[in-house]
Design a protein around this motif. Structure first.
Motif, PDB file in Angstrom:
ATOM      1  N   ARG A  81       0.841  -1.203   0.000  1.00 52.10           N
ATOM      2  CA  ARG A  81       0.000   0.000   0.000  1.00 52.10           C
ATOM      3  C   ARG A  81       0.874   1.250   0.000  1.00 52.10           C
ATOM      4  O   ARG A  81       0.574   2.231  -0.671  1.00 52.10           O
ATOM      5  CB  ARG A  81      -0.921   0.043   1.227  1.00 52.10           C
ATOM      6  N   PHE A  82       1.970   1.227   0.759  1.00 52.27           N
ATOM      7  CA  PHE A  82       2.884   2.378   0.772  1.00 52.27           C
ATOM      8  C   PHE A  82       3.439   2.625  -0.629  1.00 52.27           C
ATOM      9  O   PHE A  82       3.449   3.764  -1.105  1.00 52.27           O
ATOM     10  CB  PHE A  82       4.035   2.171   1.765  1.00 52.27           C
ATOM     11  N   ARG A  83       3.890   1.563  -1.288  1.00 55.00           N
ATOM     12  CA  ARG A  83       4.428   1.710  -2.652  1.00 55.00           C
ATOM     13  C   ARG A  83       3.389   2.311  -3.587  1.00 55.00           C
ATOM     14  O   ARG A  83       3.692   3.220  -4.360  1.00 55.00           O
ATOM     15  CB  ARG A  83       4.884   0.349  -3.197  1.00 55.00           C
ATOM     16  N   ASP A  84       2.167   1.794  -3.511  1.00 52.31           N
ATOM     17  CA  ASP A  84       1.097   2.314  -4.362  1.00 52.31           C
ATOM     18  C   ASP A  84       0.874   3.800  -4.113  1.00 52.31           C
ATOM     19  O   ASP A  84       0.779   4.592  -5.060  1.00 52.31           O
ATOM     20  CB  ASP A  84      -0.220   1.569  -4.112  1.00 52.31           C
ATOM     21  N   ARG A  85       0.758   4.177  -2.860  1.00 53.91           N
ATOM     22  CA  ARG A  85       0.488   5.576  -2.503  1.00 53.91           C
ATOM     23  C   ARG A  85       1.675   6.475  -2.846  1.00 53.91           C
ATOM     24  O   ARG A  85       1.499   7.590  -3.308  1.00 53.91           O
ATOM     25  CB  ARG A  85       0.149   5.692  -1.020  1.00 53.91           C
ATOM     26  N   PHE A  86       2.889   5.969  -2.635  1.00 56.22           N
ATOM     27  CA  PHE A  86       4.091   6.733  -2.979  1.00 56.22           C
ATOM     28  C   PHE A  86       4.128   7.001  -4.478  1.00 56.22           C
ATOM     29  O   PHE A  86       4.360   8.134  -4.910  1.00 56.22           O
ATOM     30  CB  PHE A  86       5.342   5.968  -2.537  1.00 56.22           C
ATOM     31  N   ASN A  87       3.906   5.964  -5.271  1.00 53.74           N
ATOM     32  CA  ASN A  87       3.933   6.122  -6.721  1.00 53.74           C
ATOM     33  C   ASN A  87       2.846   7.073  -7.205  1.00 53.74           C
ATOM     34  O   ASN A  87       3.077   7.881  -8.118  1.00 53.74           O
ATOM     35  CB  ASN A  87       3.831   4.771  -7.414  1.00 53.74           C
ATOM     36  N   LYS A  88       1.666   7.003  -6.603  1.00 53.13           N
ATOM     37  CA  LYS A  88       0.587   7.922  -6.971  1.00 53.13           C
ATOM     38  C   LYS A  88       0.978   9.353  -6.619  1.00 53.13           C
ATOM     39  O   LYS A  88       0.798  10.266  -7.444  1.00 53.13           O
ATOM     40  CB  LYS A  88      -0.701   7.537  -6.248  1.00 53.13           C
TER      41      LYS A  88
END
Length: 56
Positions: free
Chosen positions: A43-50
């Protein structure tokens, strides 16, 4: 070693420290909330990339 090389090495060292801090924080969030650690990291990776795309 050149000044540029030293600056690069220092930057990489700071980035590595930041990565470890983020992983530790994600682990703490997972533990505190009874989440799977891998799920929190994903989830962190997803939010960071967004956020990165928005700020580019």
């Amino acid at each position: 070693m050149s000044d540029e090389s030293n600056l690069y090495d220092e930057a990489i060292e700071r980035i590595d420290e930041l990565v470890q801090d983020v992983i530790q924080t994600c682990d703490e969030v997972a533990d505190k909330n009874h989440y799977e650690k891998e799920w929190v990291l994903d989830r962190f990776r997803d939010r960071f990339n967004k956020a990165k795309r928005i700020n580019d």
